[in-house]
Design a protein around this motif. Structure first.
Motif, mmCIF file in Angstrom:
data_model
loop_
_atom_site.group_PDB
_atom_site.id
_atom_site.type_symbol
_atom_site.label_atom_id
_atom_site.label_comp_id
_atom_site.label_asym_id
_atom_site.label_seq_id
_atom_site.Cartn_x
_atom_site.Cartn_y
_atom_site.Cartn_z
ATOM 1 N N VAL A 34 0.864 -1.185 0.000
ATOM 2 C CA VAL A 34 0.000 0.000 0.000
ATOM 3 C C VAL A 34 0.900 1.234 0.000
ATOM 4 O O VAL A 34 1.850 1.315 0.784
ATOM 5 C CB VAL A 34 -0.942 0.039 1.224
ATOM 6 C CG1 VAL A 34 -1.544 1.439 1.402
ATOM 7 C CG2 VAL A 34 -2.045 -0.995 1.081
ATOM 8 N N ALA A 35 0.619 2.172 -0.898
ATOM 9 C CA ALA A 35 1.393 3.415 -0.988
ATOM 10 C C ALA A 35 0.430 4.602 -1.041
ATOM 11 O O ALA A 35 -0.531 4.591 -1.810
ATOM 12 C CB ALA A 35 2.280 3.411 -2.225
ATOM 13 N N ASP A 36 0.698 5.598 -0.237
ATOM 14 C CA ASP A 36 -0.125 6.807 -0.145
ATOM 15 C C ASP A 36 0.706 7.986 -0.616
ATOM 16 O O ASP A 36 1.586 8.471 0.091
ATOM 17 C CB ASP A 36 -0.586 6.991 1.309
ATOM 18 C CG ASP A 36 -1.456 8.215 1.518
ATOM 19 O OD1 ASP A 36 -1.669 8.980 0.555
ATOM 20 O OD2 ASP A 36 -1.923 8.417 2.648
ATOM 21 N N GLY A 37 0.454 8.436 -1.852
ATOM 22 C CA GLY A 37 1.265 9.481 -2.462
ATOM 23 C C GLY A 37 0.969 10.868 -1.934
ATOM 24 O O GLY A 37 -0.092 11.146 -1.397
ATOM 25 N N MET A 38 1.952 11.746 -2.104
ATOM 26 C CA MET A 38 1.804 13.147 -1.693
ATOM 27 C C MET A 38 2.539 14.007 -2.698
ATOM 28 O O MET A 38 3.442 13.537 -3.404
ATOM 29 C CB MET A 38 2.389 13.350 -0.292
ATOM 30 C CG MET A 38 3.854 13.031 -0.216
ATOM 31 S SD MET A 38 4.524 13.182 1.439
ATOM 32 C CE MET A 38 6.276 12.990 1.080
ATOM 33 N N GLY A 39 2.122 15.248 -2.791
ATOM 34 C CA GLY A 39 2.878 16.179 -3.628
ATOM 35 C C GLY A 39 2.115 16.795 -4.769
ATOM 36 O O GLY A 39 2.655 16.979 -5.856
ATOM 37 N N GLY A 40 0.852 17.091 -4.543
ATOM 38 C CA GLY A 40 0.112 17.814 -5.567
ATOM 39 C C GLY A 40 -0.802 16.937 -6.382
ATOM 40 O O GLY A 40 -0.874 15.723 -6.199
ATOM 41 N N THR A 102 4.212 7.323 1.018
ATOM 42 C CA THR A 102 4.418 6.353 2.083
ATOM 43 C C THR A 102 4.474 4.978 1.429
ATOM 44 O O THR A 102 4.085 4.813 0.274
ATOM 45 C CB THR A 102 3.265 6.358 3.096
ATOM 46 O OG1 THR A 102 2.095 5.779 2.488
ATOM 47 C CG2 THR A 102 2.938 7.770 3.572
ATOM 48 N N ILE A 103 4.932 4.006 2.160
ATOM 49 C CA ILE A 103 4.895 2.631 1.665
ATOM 50 C C ILE A 103 4.817 1.676 2.853
ATOM 51 O O ILE A 103 5.492 1.885 3.858
ATOM 52 C CB ILE A 103 6.124 2.297 0.790
ATOM 53 C CG1 ILE A 103 5.931 0.985 0.035
ATOM 54 C CG2 ILE A 103 7.395 2.242 1.577
ATOM 55 C CD1 ILE A 103 5.747 1.126 -1.423
ATOM 56 N N VAL A 104 3.942 0.704 2.765
ATOM 57 C CA VAL A 104 3.921 -0.387 3.737
ATOM 58 C C VAL A 104 3.812 -1.675 2.936
ATOM 59 O O VAL A 104 3.020 -1.771 1.994
ATOM 60 C CB VAL A 104 2.779 -0.253 4.767
ATOM 61 C CG1 VAL A 104 1.405 -0.204 4.112
ATOM 62 C CG2 VAL A 104 2.849 -1.383 5.794
ATOM 63 N N ILE A 105 4.665 -2.638 3.281
ATOM 64 C CA ILE A 105 4.791 -3.880 2.518
ATOM 65 C C ILE A 105 4.746 -5.058 3.476
ATOM 66 O O ILE A 105 5.282 -4.991 4.596
ATOM 67 C CB ILE A 105 6.128 -3.938 1.753
ATOM 68 C CG1 ILE A 105 6.371 -2.646 0.973
ATOM 69 C CG2 ILE A 105 6.188 -5.139 0.829
ATOM 70 C CD1 ILE A 105 7.797 -2.494 0.502
ATOM 71 N N MET A 165 7.769 12.531 8.864
ATOM 72 C CA MET A 165 9.199 12.709 9.116
ATOM 73 C C MET A 165 10.033 11.962 8.076
ATOM 74 O O MET A 165 11.235 12.189 7.963
ATOM 75 C CB MET A 165 9.544 12.197 10.523
ATOM 76 C CG MET A 165 8.760 12.867 11.636
ATOM 77 S SD MET A 165 9.074 14.637 11.734
ATOM 78 C CE MET A 165 10.760 14.654 12.319
ATOM 79 N N LYS A 166 9.392 11.078 7.339
ATOM 80 C CA LYS A 166 10.099 10.245 6.366
ATOM 81 C C LYS A 166 9.126 9.831 5.269
ATOM 82 O O LYS A 166 7.974 9.506 5.549
ATOM 83 C CB LYS A 166 10.654 9.008 7.075
ATOM 84 C CG LYS A 166 11.582 8.158 6.249
ATOM 85 C CD LYS A 166 11.937 6.867 6.978
ATOM 86 C CE LYS A 166 12.764 7.096 8.206
ATOM 87 N NZ LYS A 166 13.255 5.793 8.762
ATOM 88 N N ALA A 167 9.574 9.860 4.019
ATOM 89 C CA ALA A 167 8.737 9.418 2.902
ATOM 90 C C ALA A 167 9.622 8.871 1.799
ATOM 91 O O ALA A 167 10.788 9.260 1.654
ATOM 92 C CB ALA A 167 7.887 10.569 2.370
ATOM 93 N N LEU A 168 9.081 7.984 1.003
ATOM 94 C CA LEU A 168 9.808 7.398 -0.121
ATOM 95 C C LEU A 168 9.895 8.425 -1.251
ATOM 96 O O LEU A 168 8.892 9.001 -1.651
ATOM 97 C CB LEU A 168 9.074 6.150 -0.599
ATOM 98 C CG LEU A 168 9.823 5.211 -1.556
ATOM 99 C CD1 LEU A 168 10.989 4.553 -0.833
ATOM 100 C CD2 LEU A 168 8.881 4.153 -2.104
ATOM 101 N N GLY A 169 11.132 8.681 -1.730
ATOM 102 C CA GLY A 169 11.335 9.613 -2.834
ATOM 103 C C GLY A 169 11.626 11.044 -2.423
ATOM 104 O O GLY A 169 11.949 11.873 -3.271
#
Length: 248
Positions: A34-40, A102-105, A165-169
């Motif tokens: 599951v990934a929850d994107g951010m950034g517009g 975000t990412i959870v695997i 505090m932390k995100a992928l990319g």
């Protein structure tokens, strides 16, 4: 094994930045993401799609994950590669600067169960009829709870509860938390915070325990979340080890 995944934009946002998948290889090993994107408007969707697509393609190249150490190395390498892909995309496309996900695997085999996470999407095991959260949120408020500056009750309604505090990319390198969990569980449940901000663990488990199909249960969770406001995108992935819960 029974599994199902679903995503929904919610009722407030006009686009969906969440991505989700469940993949199975030839050795009956499972990867859930599951990934929850951010950034517009487009950035978050691109980031989460890059992450999930890369992980899925990487998983498809292996017939078996091997032993636990090999699986941990696979997980870390795949996530690091996804991080670089997203980071490099922002360098080529300046209008996407600041995007991430975000990412959870979960990697589930007959011999081990591993979780990995970055950000605030959640990974749970289902055991003894209850949800047990495995992952730790990389958020400002969770850090303040750990240091004793906030109580859990204060954190639940804090105006900055979604500050990551932390995100992928987001940076050139990132460190993922990895959790080694006993396989003696009834199931695995992953979701973005679009669900957990609307429903608590007991409310989620109540739906999962109902006498209906797994697809119907996850669709009901989406419905209930939207009925409570649907303030964010929602992504859910669930796998039941024996195909059922509480005799359902």
């Amino acid at each position: 094994m029974k599994h199902f995944y679903i995503t929904d934009p919610g009722i407030v946002r006009d686009h969906n930045e969440d991505s989700v998948t469940i993949a199975e290889n030839k050795n009956n090993e499972y990867m859930m993401v599951v990934a929850d994107g951010m950034g517009g408007h487009t950035g978050g969707e691109i980031a989460s799609t890059i992450a999930v697509t890369h992980l899925e393609k990487k998983f498809e190249t292996v017939d078996s994950l091997g032993d636990k150490e090999e699986a941990i190395n696979f997980l870390k390498q795949a996530v690091n590669e996804a991080n670089i892909l997203i980071y490099e995309y922002t360098k080529i496309n300046p209008d996407s600067l600041g995007m991430g996900t975000t990412i959870v695997i979960a990697l589930f085999t007959k011999d081990y169960l591993l979780f990995g996470n970055i950000g605030d999407s959640s990974g749970y095991v289902i055991k003894n009829g209850k949800l047990h959260k495995i992952t730790n949120d990389h958020t400002l408020v969770n850090l303040l709870v750990k240091t004793g500056e906030l109580t859990k009750e204060e954190a639940a309604n804090h105006p900055r509860k979604n500050v990551l505090m932390k995100a992928l990319g987001a940076n050139e390198t990132v460190e993922m938390d990895v959790f080694d969990v006993e396989t003696d569980v009834e199931g695995v449940f992953l979701c973005s915070d679009g669900l957990t901000n609307m429903l608590n663990d007991d409310q989620i488990m109540k739906v999962l325990s109902e006498n209906s199909t797994l697809e119907e249960k996850l669709k009901k969770l989406i419905y209930k979340s939207n009925n409570r406001g649907g303030l964010d995108n929602i992504a859910i992935a669930c796998l039941l080890k024996d195909g059922e819960l509480n005799g359902c």
